[in-house]
Design an enzyme around this catalytic site. Structure first.
Site, short mmCIF file in Angstrom:
data_model
loop_
_atom_site.label_atom_id
_atom_site.label_comp_id
_atom_site.label_asym_id
_atom_site.label_seq_id
_atom_site.Cartn_x
_atom_site.Cartn_y
_atom_site.Cartn_z
N ILE A 197 1.40 -1.20 -0.31
CA ILE A 197 -0.10 0.16 0.14
C ILE A 197 0.62 1.15 0.16
O ILE A 197 1.32 1.57 1.24
CB ILE A 197 -1.26 -0.21 1.29
CG1 ILE A 197 -1.94 1.31 0.95
CG2 ILE A 197 -0.51 0.17 2.55
CD1 ILE A 197 -3.11 1.14 2.28
N SER A 198 0.49 2.22 -1.01
CA SER A 198 1.88 3.83 -1.29
C SER A 198 1.42 4.03 0.36
O SER A 198 0.63 4.53 0.61
CB SER A 198 1.16 4.26 -2.42
OG SER A 198 1.14 3.20 -3.72
N GLN A 199 2.62 5.20 0.06
CA GLN A 199 2.76 5.90 1.36
C GLN A 199 2.12 6.92 1.08
O GLN A 199 1.62 7.97 -0.06
CB GLN A 199 4.52 6.82 1.25
CG GLN A 199 4.32 7.83 2.41
CD GLN A 199 5.96 8.33 1.46
OE1 GLN A 199 6.57 8.16 -0.17
NE2 GLN A 199 6.15 9.28 2.33
#
Length: 249
Positions: free
Chosen positions: A97-99
């Site tokens: 899950i992206s920053q």
């Protein structure tokens, strides 16, 4: 009489279960509220100090969307206490899950409008799709890892994101049946611009995509009304590689 009473009991039991789940979710949201506020403050600070011109004035609507979406619901349970840290987290199957700052920036770069129909390639846990759903009319999202596609579809439905449709498949081909799209976001690193996605983008629309093998650049592609493409790099990034179906054309 027993035949009448039994269905009523079952209905009441189902309602009680729904109420218990709603109460539990609300309690979790309240528990994570301070961390969520800190996440938004961190995004603002990162945007102000990053030196990235496009990040200087992140849309309040985008930040509100990130504030409203319960990120802890989109990460594995053992990581929920770290869900609002400004960093990517593993969601299994070699995916992340992206920053949050990157989610905010990529979303902002799309310049979304409430009536837009958006395509996302790389559903993952469904978090980016949930953020998009707060800002547009409809989100179509494709995930090549079948267990992730199934889990994210169920999660988004359970959390009430009714304007998101998830498909398991090869995102390189896009979603021709629902095209053209007002905006397209790709959350995996591609070696080159996927031509089918570019063809499915409306004139006047934008695609945000990480491009490169090894060193990647987050790029914004604007499709002008005459169908020519304006392309610009925003910042270096590191996304998981674009995965293709070996049997796809």
């Amino acid at each position: 009489m027993d035949q009448v009473v039994l269905p009523v009991v079952r209905v009441l039991a189902a309602l009680a279960a729904v109420l218990a789940l709603t109460t539990a979710v609300a309690a979790q949201d309240e528990h994570h509220a301070p961390a969520r506020d800190l996440m938004i403050a961190t995004i603002r600070n990162t945007a102000a100090t990053s030196g990235i011109q496009e990040a200087r004035n992140l849309s309040p609507a985008v930040l509100n969307a990130l504030r409203e979406v319960p990120r802890h619901q989109f990460v594995p349970e053992p990581l929920r206490d770290r869900a609002y840290e400004d960093r990517p987290l593993s969601i299994g199957h070699g995916q992340t899950i992206s920053q949050p700052f990157v989610v905010a920036l990529m979303t902002d770069l799309l310049k979304l409008q409430p009536n837009y129909v958006v395509l996302e390639v790389g559903t993952g846990s469904g978090y980016q799709a949930a953020v998009l759903s707060r800002l547009v009319r409809q989100v179509y999202t494709i995930e090549i890892v079948e267990p992730l596609a199934q889990a994210s579809s169920e999660r988004l439905k359970a959390l009430g994101y009714g304007n998101v449709t998830v498909r398991h498949g090869d995102g390189y081909a896009g979603w021709p049946e629902q095209a053209p799209f007002d905006a397209i976001i790709v959350t995996a690193g591609a070696k080159r611009i996927p031509k089918p996605l570019m063809a499915q983008l409306k004139p006047g629309g934008r695609m945000v995509i990480p491009i490169g093998s090894g060193d990647q650049q987050l790029e914004v592609l604007e499709k002008r009304m005459d169908r020519t493409i304006r392309r610009r790099s925003v910042l270096p990034v590191m996304f998981v590689p674009f995965t293709r179906d070996p049997g796809a054309n």
